[in-house]
Motif scaffolding. Structure first.
Motif, short mmCIF file in Angstrom:
data_model
loop_
_atom_site.label_atom_id
_atom_site.label_comp_id
_atom_site.label_asym_id
_atom_site.label_seq_id
_atom_site.Cartn_x
_atom_site.Cartn_y
_atom_site.Cartn_z
N VAL A 192 4.46 2.53 5.68
CA VAL A 192 3.75 1.26 5.60
C VAL A 192 3.17 0.97 6.98
O VAL A 192 3.89 0.61 7.90
CB VAL A 192 4.67 0.12 5.13
N PHE A 193 1.86 1.15 7.11
CA PHE A 193 1.19 1.01 8.40
C PHE A 193 0.83 -0.43 8.72
O PHE A 193 0.74 -0.79 9.90
CB PHE A 193 -0.11 1.85 8.39
N HIS A 194 0.59 -1.24 7.69
CA HIS A 194 0.01 -2.57 7.94
C HIS A 194 0.39 -3.48 6.77
O HIS A 194 1.01 -3.05 5.80
CB HIS A 194 -1.51 -2.43 8.08
N ASP A 195 0.01 -4.75 6.88
CA ASP A 195 0.30 -5.72 5.83
C ASP A 195 -0.26 -5.27 4.49
O ASP A 195 -1.37 -4.73 4.41
CB ASP A 195 -0.33 -7.08 6.18
N SER A 196 0.50 -5.51 3.43
CA SER A 196 0.02 -5.22 2.08
C SER A 196 -1.09 -6.18 1.72
O SER A 196 -0.96 -7.40 1.89
CB SER A 196 1.17 -5.35 1.08
N PHE A 197 -2.18 -5.65 1.20
CA PHE A 197 -3.28 -6.48 0.70
C PHE A 197 -3.15 -6.72 -0.80
O PHE A 197 -3.99 -7.39 -1.39
CB PHE A 197 -4.63 -5.84 1.03
N ASP A 198 -2.11 -6.15 -1.41
CA ASP A 198 -1.83 -6.34 -2.83
C ASP A 198 -0.33 -6.10 -3.03
O ASP A 198 0.10 -4.96 -3.28
CB ASP A 198 -2.67 -5.39 -3.68
N PHE A 199 0.47 -7.17 -2.91
CA PHE A 199 1.93 -7.05 -2.98
C PHE A 199 2.39 -6.34 -4.24
O PHE A 199 3.22 -5.43 -4.20
CB PHE A 199 2.57 -8.45 -2.94
N GLY A 200 1.86 -6.76 -5.40
CA GLY A 200 2.32 -6.20 -6.67
C GLY A 200 2.03 -4.72 -6.80
O GLY A 200 2.90 -3.92 -7.15
N ARG A 201 0.80 -4.34 -6.53
CA ARG A 201 0.41 -2.93 -6.61
C ARG A 201 1.27 -2.07 -5.69
O ARG A 201 1.82 -1.04 -6.09
CB ARG A 201 -1.07 -2.78 -6.24
#
Length: 366
Positions: A192-201
């Motif tokens: 995980v490089f960076h913030d998730s832009f889609d938590f669910g996916r």
């Protein structure tokens, strides 16, 4: 940074010719000033130098002081140590150079995922899921680090949309995707490089791989972890232009651990964490500071000052590393001092922080 490039940036902000002259005078001062190698300063970025798209008022002056405009008449090496990411070190350096009217090199920028380069020797040609940020941006960064075989959650959705049926890929998303048969291409690890832009996916794809035998999507689920997991930033919250802190990548980690606990009936989720406050980040930063000093004829700093706004990340990490922690009130923190992770110095803003540092270093220089 060339004068022409600076001039273009200044014109873009409708600045005056006098500002350009001031910048040229500052560059001359930086060139002429001697170095003070006994100390080094490490800044957080968000909440210290900037807040979202806003530049904190005292930030430019603070960096000018370190570049020689101080009572010592000497430059003090500095680096930027942030739990942010999602761009390359070179891109971040270019962005901040323009915003802060100070030349910042890629070598001075340490992102949350920067030390993850060290994993390339192990996973150079292994299949790695890269999570975070928009599109393939983080996967492209991973490739520059030496990871040659990467996929993203959107690549998985382009393979089989029913993996996460609540997101419809656009034609542009599909065109950018690298589709393969993931049922025949197991993953060796997840980063995980960076913030998730889609938590669910991202939660679905990550847990699917972690639970699938041999990291192979579509294989039988197990109540055990099949591949290693690497996380780059545990900040629960961060500051931007909004009045109150926003969820950071650490919030995604909390949700991921809770989901894993439920899905596996309490099995432990093993993971390696990068970013502040973990020691790996400070070991990497120490090497960077030494390299910066060697590049201009200096040696290892005897004292390192870390300026940050988040007690749980910036101050806790600095204290554990044996650095002098400086807490500012322009970001997450607003109080007198933090009870759990108290800073050595607490000030209102980064300008005052650098002034205090110069005061201390003046005593050593006498």
């Amino acid at each position: 940074m060339s004068v022409l490039r600076v001039a273009a940036g200044l014109r873009g902000r409708a600045s005056t010719v006098s500002q350009l002259a001031q910048h040229c005078q500052l560059r001359q001062l930086q060139t002429q000033s001697r170095w003070h190698f006994d100390a080094a300063v490490v800044f957080d970025i968000d909440g210290v130098l900037v807040r979202g798209q806003q530049t904190i008022n005292e930030a430019r002056g603070a960096l000018q002081m370190l570049n020689g405009a101080n009572r010592l008449g000497r430059r003090i090496p500095f680096a930027l140590l942030t739990n942010g990411g999602g761009v390359s070190e070179a891109t971040k350096a270019q962005q901040l150079s323009m915003r802060l009217d100070t030349e910042i090199t890629a070598q001075q920028v340490i992102l949350a995922h920067s030390p993850m380069q060290s994993l390339a020797f192990k996973y150079a040609d292994s299949h790695v899921l890269i999570v975070g940020g928009p599109g393939r941006q983080c996967a492209d960064i991973a490739r520059t680090y030496g990871f040659n075989n990467t996929s993203t959650p959107d690549d998985v959705l382009a393979w089989r949309a029913e993996v996460w049926p609540f997101r419809q890929l656009t034609p542009a998303d599909r065109a950018a995707s690298h589709v393969r048969d993931f049922a025949k291409t197991p993953f060796a690890c997840i980063m995980v490089f960076h913030d998730s832009f889609d938590f669910g996916r991202d939660m679905q794809v990550i847990t699917d791989i972690l639970r699938s035998r041999n990291g192979q999507l579509g294989a039988e689920f197990m109540d055990a972890q099949s591949v290693p997991l690497y996380l780059s930033n545990s900040d629960l919250v961060f500051s931007n232009e909004f009045e109150r802190p926003r969820f950071g990548q650490g919030a995604f980690h909390v949700c991921l651990r809770a989901m894993w606990h439920e899905l596996t009936h309490g099995a432990r989720l093993d993971h390696t964490r990068f970013g502040k406050p973990f020691g790996v980040q400070y070991e990497y930063a120490t090497r960077v500071l030494s390299e910066l000093a060697r590049n201009v004829g200096g040696g290892k700093a005897q004292r390192v000052y870390a300026v940050g706004d988040n007690p749980a990340a910036d101050i806790a990490g600095a204290n554990a590393a044996g650095w002098t922690s400086v807490l500012v009130r322009t970001g997450v923190f607003k109080g007198t001092n933090d009870a759990k992770h108290p800073a050595a110095i607490v000030v209102d803003h980064v300008g005052e922080a650098v002034e205090r540092i110069i005061d201390v270093e003046s005593q050593y220089a006498e």
